[in-house]
Motif scaffolding. Structure first.
Motif, PDB file in Angstrom:
ATOM      1  N   LYS A  72      82.229   0.021  55.450  1.00  0.00           N
ATOM      2  CA  LYS A  72      82.151   1.422  55.857  1.00  0.00           C
ATOM      3  C   LYS A  72      80.902   1.610  56.713  1.00  0.00           C
ATOM      4  CE  LYS A  72      81.996   6.162  54.078  1.00  0.00           C
ATOM      5  NZ  LYS A  72      81.949   7.016  52.865  1.00  0.00           N
ATOM      6  N   ILE A  73      81.095   2.055  57.957  1.00  0.00           N
ATOM      7  CA  ILE A  73      79.977   2.304  58.870  1.00  0.00           C
ATOM      8  C   ILE A  73      79.777   3.812  58.967  1.00  0.00           C
ATOM      9  CG2 ILE A  73      79.041   1.959  61.178  1.00  0.00           C
ATOM     10  CD1 ILE A  73      80.896  -0.443  61.497  1.00  0.00           C
ATOM     11  N   ASN A  74      78.718   4.302  58.326  1.00  0.00           N
ATOM     12  CA  ASN A  74      78.363   5.722  58.431  1.00  0.00           C
ATOM     13  C   ASN A  74      77.612   5.934  59.739  1.00  0.00           C
ATOM     14  OD1 ASN A  74      79.310   6.845  55.877  1.00  0.00           O
ATOM     15  ND2 ASN A  74      77.719   5.601  54.906  1.00  0.00           N
ATOM     16  N   ILE A  75      78.053   6.890  60.530  1.00  0.00           N
ATOM     17  CA  ILE A  75      77.487   7.130  61.848  1.00  0.00           C
ATOM     18  C   ILE A  75      76.987   8.573  61.929  1.00  0.00           C
ATOM     19  CG2 ILE A  75      77.939   7.154  64.334  1.00  0.00           C
ATOM     20  CD1 ILE A  75      80.277   5.222  63.779  1.00  0.00           C
ATOM     21  N   VAL A  76      75.789   8.748  62.484  1.00  0.00           N
ATOM     22  CA  VAL A  76      75.255  10.080  62.762  1.00  0.00           C
ATOM     23  C   VAL A  76      75.194  10.249  64.274  1.00  0.00           C
ATOM     24  CG1 VAL A  76      73.375  11.703  62.396  1.00  0.00           C
ATOM     25  CG2 VAL A  76      73.862   9.972  60.657  1.00  0.00           C
ATOM     26  N   ASP A  77      75.982  11.193  64.790  1.00  0.00           N
ATOM     27  CA  ASP A  77      75.978  11.509  66.223  1.00  0.00           C
ATOM     28  C   ASP A  77      74.899  12.552  66.452  1.00  0.00           C
ATOM     29  OD1 ASP A  77      76.623  11.775  68.883  1.00  0.00           O
ATOM     30  OD2 ASP A  77      78.300  13.135  68.535  1.00  0.00           O
ATOM     31  N   THR A  78      73.884  12.225  67.239  1.00  0.00           N
ATOM     32  CA  THR A  78      72.718  13.104  67.396  1.00  0.00           C
ATOM     33  C   THR A  78      72.700  13.773  68.769  1.00  0.00           C
ATOM     34  OG1 THR A  78      71.308  11.341  68.276  1.00  0.00           O
ATOM     35  CG2 THR A  78      71.385  11.602  65.873  1.00  0.00           C
ATOM     36  N   ASP A  83      65.142  19.453  73.566  1.00  0.00           N
ATOM     37  CA  ASP A  83      64.932  20.693  72.825  1.00  0.00           C
ATOM     38  C   ASP A  83      65.494  20.625  71.412  1.00  0.00           C
ATOM     39  OD1 ASP A  83      63.811  21.597  75.124  1.00  0.00           O
ATOM     40  OD2 ASP A  83      64.985  23.435  75.262  1.00  0.00           O
ATOM     41  N   PHE A  84      66.443  19.726  71.178  1.00  0.00           N
ATOM     42  CA  PHE A  84      67.041  19.595  69.844  1.00  0.00           C
ATOM     43  C   PHE A  84      66.547  18.326  69.154  1.00  0.00           C
ATOM     44  CE2 PHE A  84      70.164  21.615  72.734  1.00  0.00           C
ATOM     45  CZ  PHE A  84      70.031  22.900  72.253  1.00  0.00           C
ATOM     46  N   GLY A  85      65.337  17.903  69.515  1.00  0.00           N
ATOM     47  CA  GLY A  85      64.765  16.695  68.927  1.00  0.00           C
ATOM     48  C   GLY A  85      64.600  16.785  67.418  1.00  0.00           C
ATOM     49  N   GLY A  86      64.441  18.000  66.894  1.00  0.00           N
ATOM     50  CA  GLY A  86      64.312  18.162  65.453  1.00  0.00           C
ATOM     51  C   GLY A  86      65.543  17.684  64.709  1.00  0.00           C
ATOM     52  N   GLU A  87      66.725  17.853  65.322  1.00  0.00           N
ATOM     53  CA  GLU A  87      67.966  17.357  64.721  1.00  0.00           C
ATOM     54  C   GLU A  87      67.923  15.834  64.592  1.00  0.00           C
ATOM     55  OE1 GLU A  87      71.213  19.052  64.040  1.00  0.00           O
ATOM     56  OE2 GLU A  87      69.815  20.712  63.799  1.00  0.00           O
ATOM     57  N   VAL A  88      67.343  15.178  65.608  1.00  0.00           N
ATOM     58  CA  VAL A  88      67.245  13.717  65.588  1.00  0.00           C
ATOM     59  C   VAL A  88      66.241  13.262  64.549  1.00  0.00           C
ATOM     60  CG1 VAL A  88      66.769  11.661  66.965  1.00  0.00           C
ATOM     61  CG2 VAL A  88      67.840  13.656  68.037  1.00  0.00           C
ATOM     62  N   GLU A  89      65.074  13.898  64.539  1.00  0.00           N
ATOM     63  CA  GLU A  89      63.985  13.472  63.664  1.00  0.00           C
ATOM     64  C   GLU A  89      64.384  13.496  62.191  1.00  0.00           C
ATOM     65  OE1 GLU A  89      59.924  14.891  65.777  1.00  0.00           O
ATOM     66  OE2 GLU A  89      61.461  16.419  65.612  1.00  0.00           O
ATOM     67  N   LEU A 211      67.210  12.514  49.348  1.00  0.00           N
ATOM     68  CA  LEU A 211      66.493  13.419  50.239  1.00  0.00           C
ATOM     69  C   LEU A 211      67.499  14.209  51.081  1.00  0.00           C
ATOM     70  CD1 LEU A 211      63.716  14.316  51.428  1.00  0.00           C
ATOM     71  CD2 LEU A 211      64.028  12.536  53.153  1.00  0.00           C
ATOM     72  N   ILE A 212      67.377  15.532  51.079  1.00  0.00           N
ATOM     73  CA  ILE A 212      68.281  16.392  51.847  1.00  0.00           C
ATOM     74  C   ILE A 212      67.822  16.434  53.305  1.00  0.00           C
ATOM     75  CG2 ILE A 212      69.246  18.696  52.104  1.00  0.00           C
ATOM     76  CD1 ILE A 212      70.204  17.188  49.629  1.00  0.00           C
ATOM     77  N   SER A 213      68.702  16.017  54.217  1.00  0.00           N
ATOM     78  CA  SER A 213      68.369  15.959  55.642  1.00  0.00           C
ATOM     79  C   SER A 213      69.153  16.950  56.482  1.00  0.00           C
ATOM     80  CB  SER A 213      68.616  14.539  56.177  1.00  0.00           C
ATOM     81  OG  SER A 213      67.808  13.599  55.513  1.00  0.00           O
ATOM     82  N   ALA A 214      70.180  17.563  55.916  1.00  0.00           N
ATOM     83  CA  ALA A 214      70.980  18.540  56.661  1.00  0.00           C
ATOM     84  C   ALA A 214      71.590  19.531  55.673  1.00  0.00           C
ATOM     85  CB  ALA A 214      72.074  17.839  57.470  1.00  0.00           C
ATOM     86  N   ILE A 215      71.961  20.688  56.198  1.00  0.00           N
ATOM     87  CA  ILE A 215      72.533  21.754  55.371  1.00  0.00           C
ATOM     88  C   ILE A 215      73.845  22.230  55.989  1.00  0.00           C
ATOM     89  CG2 ILE A 215      72.230  24.132  54.549  1.00  0.00           C
ATOM     90  CD1 ILE A 215      70.493  22.245  53.048  1.00  0.00           C
ATOM     91  N   ASP A 216      74.842  22.440  55.139  1.00  0.00           N
ATOM     92  CA  ASP A 216      76.091  23.064  55.570  1.00  0.00           C
ATOM     93  C   ASP A 216      76.353  24.249  54.647  1.00  0.00           C
ATOM     94  OD1 ASP A 216      78.361  23.581  56.955  1.00  0.00           O
ATOM     95  OD2 ASP A 216      79.434  21.761  56.390  1.00  0.00           O
ATOM     96  N   LEU A 342      66.299  29.652  59.868  1.00  0.00           N
ATOM     97  CA  LEU A 342      65.174  28.805  59.463  1.00  0.00           C
ATOM     98  C   LEU A 342      65.568  27.769  58.418  1.00  0.00           C
ATOM     99  CD1 LEU A 342      62.216  31.352  59.207  1.00  0.00           C
ATOM    100  CD2 LEU A 342      62.449  29.469  60.832  1.00  0.00           C
ATOM    101  N   LYS A 343      66.609  28.066  57.638  1.00  0.00           N
ATOM    102  CA  LYS A 343      67.006  27.163  56.562  1.00  0.00           C
ATOM    103  C   LYS A 343      67.650  25.880  57.068  1.00  0.00           C
ATOM    104  CE  LYS A 343      67.487  30.798  53.108  1.00  0.00           C
ATOM    105  NZ  LYS A 343      68.377  31.507  52.156  1.00  0.00           N
ATOM    106  N   SER A 344      68.182  25.901  58.292  1.00  0.00           N
ATOM    107  CA  SER A 344      68.821  24.698  58.841  1.00  0.00           C
ATOM    108  C   SER A 344      68.182  24.219  60.138  1.00  0.00           C
ATOM    109  CB  SER A 344      70.312  24.963  59.093  1.00  0.00           C
ATOM    110  OG  SER A 344      70.483  26.033  59.989  1.00  0.00           O
ATOM    111  N   ASN A 345      67.430  25.076  60.806  1.00  0.00           N
ATOM    112  CA  ASN A 345      66.815  24.732  62.084  1.00  0.00           C
ATOM    113  C   ASN A 345      65.344  24.424  61.847  1.00  0.00           C
ATOM    114  OD1 ASN A 345      66.016  24.517  64.765  1.00  0.00           O
ATOM    115  ND2 ASN A 345      67.281  26.228  65.437  1.00  0.00           N
ATOM    116  N   VAL A 346      65.033  23.163  61.545  1.00  0.00           N
ATOM    117  CA  VAL A 346      63.686  22.800  61.104  1.00  0.00           C
ATOM    118  C   VAL A 346      62.668  22.848  62.235  1.00  0.00           C
ATOM    119  CG1 VAL A 346      64.461  21.368  59.188  1.00  0.00           C
ATOM    120  CG2 VAL A 346      64.234  20.349  61.449  1.00  0.00           C
TER     121      VAL A 346
END
Length: 516
Positions: A72-78, A83-89, A211-216, A342-346
């Motif tokens: 299983k290859i888990n992939i994160v598309d960034t 300007d959206f570097g926080g999503e990558v970090e 560790l929580i890295s994203a919120i839905d 603010l809760k999802s946009n770090v």
């Protein structure tokens, strides 16, 4: 004792904007049996947000998975825009390796350097993919050498410098180890991933940590925390501690667990060390929180996010025309919406001002704030905005301002205009060379400037229009009487602004009416 799992690989795809990340993901899904042979599939499947589809860029990081040779290859598309570097970090903490996509013609660009630096600092294993090798102006060998030089300049370790590389045409779903190879599919790329990226470390015997890295968010389940399990096992119904970034411990109970199967989220009974999954039942969970077992309530370190560089004031609309365009117009409405963001946009910060009807909102760039404003507008919020301002900062008692890097492709006739405009903003020329993109000479200018380029595009366009009004040589005019040079610059402008075909049609119509 920590062991590497053999059945999982966790990777992120990183690149500069428009270098082909999401297109590559499309074909990774298609070639691993996610879709039926006769199934109609739209392009850029992972660009699910309305604005992403319109602009053709990735704004939010997405999780998906594919299966290849029982792994299983888990992939994160960034996202690819700076300007959206926080999503990558924040998402890089979930993976063990990165696919660095680089355009075979354009080579490494500013965002390439930014995201690569972050991944190298975390010790991730890089795989370089030289994409778009079918372009007429492709220079794959030169670009590969430039990527190696970039690794060296960023202080990569010897192991990271010995990176594997793959040649690709993501649009056709082709990858190959050697340029001379024919190439039929992406299997060579999958093979390199399995061989080069280590399986995730973790000991299932240790207490659970995640560790929580994203919120839905789900209307029925509430907030859903997404992240990678660092150690141990968690099962549905377990009682846990949630430790905030400030160190506060909150008791909670897991109501549902999810894993990723292709680009869908599916409910499961347990998650174990190395898995990337999602947890429901945590009412106030935020990015950077740690979910732990009751036996070991210790928080995990969260990656530092770069600070904002630009700020604007979001104000209640008090003009005579207030209330005509939106239904959420009060201070409370705007405050609640910004608090939710603010809760999802770090990367975003919000501060109160001296006025109770004004909020100081800071972000990573103009596009970062523009996307927030457009989302709020579409949701029915009405507000006033101040003009953007650069954020100054004192470092060692010295007043400092952000430095931006800009690369401009421009016809040779307009090089002087661009250099003049950038020079007035303290731009420093780093590189100037000609590349044969077309019959019209194109100069590539690399600069570093101390002042962000707010309104710079408008100034360059105004200067361009002034120059075009002058008599141009006959060689640059087409049979229709429209300047070929003008058309080429227009295409550059459309791409710079990320205009949709519909928006381009509007611009063309206005220009034609003006000409008439």
């Amino acid at each position: 004792m920590k062991n590497n799992r053999k059945d999982i690989r966790n990777i992120a795809i990183i690149a500069h904007v428009d270098h082909g990340k999401t297109t590559l993901v499309d074909h990774m899904l298609k070639q691993t049996g996610v879709f039926r042979a006769n199934q109609q599939v739209e392009t850029r499947i992972m660009d699910s947000n309305e604005l992403e589809k319109e602009r053709g860029i990735t704004i939010f990081a997405k999780n998906l998975s594919v299966n290849y040779h029982d792994v299983k290859i888990n992939i994160v598309d960034t996202p690819g825009h700076a300007d959206f570097g926080g999503e990558v970090e924040r998402t890089l903490r979930m993976v063990d390796g990165v696919l660095l996509l680089v355009d075979a013609a354009e080579g490494p660009l500013p965002q390439t350097k930014f995201v690569l630096k972050k991944s190298l600092d975390l010790g991730l294993k890089p795989i370089v993919v030289i994409n778009k090798i079918d372009r007429k102006d492709a220079r794959p060998d030169e670009v590969l050498n430039a990527v190696f030089d970039l690794f060296v300049s960023l202080g990569a370790t010897e192991d990271q410098l010995d990176f594997p590389y793959v040649w690709a045409i993501a649009k056709q779903g082709i990858a190959k180890i050697n340029l001379e190879d024919t190439g039929e599919n992406l299997f060579p790329l999958f093979d390199v991933i399995l061989k080069s990226v280590p399986g995730p470390e973790g000991n299932i015997q240790e207490p659970f940590q995640m560790l929580i890295s994203a919120i839905d968010y789900n209307d029925y389940l509430g907030r859903i925390g997404i992240g990678r399990v660092n150690s141990g096992i968690v099962k549905k119904g377990d009682n846990i501690f949630m430790i905030t970034r400030e160190g506060t411990k909150i008791s909670a109970k897991i109501t549902k667990l999810y894993s990723y199967r292709d680009f869908h989220r599916v409910e499961i009974d347990e998650l174990s060390a190395g898995d990337i999954g999602a947890i429901a039942g945590l009412e106030d969970v935020n990015i950077g929180d740690t979910i732990t077992s009751l036996d070991k309530p210790e928080g995990l370190p969260f990656v530092a996010i770069d600070e904002p560089t630009i700020t604007m004031n979001f104000m209640v609309n008090n003009s005579p025309f207030a209330g005509q365009e939106g239904k959420y117009v009060t201070t409370r409405n705007i405050s609640e919406r910004l608090s939710k963001e603010l809760k999802s946009n770090v990367s975003l910060t919000v501060e109160m001002t001296e006025s109770p009807d004004s909020f100081k909102v800071s972000g990573r760039g103009e596009l970062h704030l523009a996307i927030l404003v457009e989302n709020m507008r579409r949701e029915g919020y009405e507000l006033q905005l101040s003009k953007p301002q650069v954020i100054m900062k004192r470092i060692l008692d010295v007043k400092c301002e952000p430095i931006e890097h800009v690369i401009i492709d421009v016809p040779e006739e307009f090089v002087g205009i661009v250099i003049e405009k950038l020079g007035k903003r303290k731009g420093e020329m780093l590189e100037l060379y000609q590349k044969p993109l077309s019959e019209i000479p194109i100069k590539k200018i690399s600069l570093s400037a101390q002042q962000p380029f707010i309104t710079l595009v408008d100034q360059i366009l105004a200067a361009k229009q002034k120059a075009l009004n002058a008599d141009l040589p006959e060689r640059v005019r087409s049979q229709s009487g429209t300047s070929a040079l003008e058309r080429q610059i227009d295409q550059m402008v459309y791409k710079l602004y990320d205009l949709t075909p519909e928006e381009i049609a509007i611009v063309e119509g206005k220009r034609n009416n003006h000409d008439n």
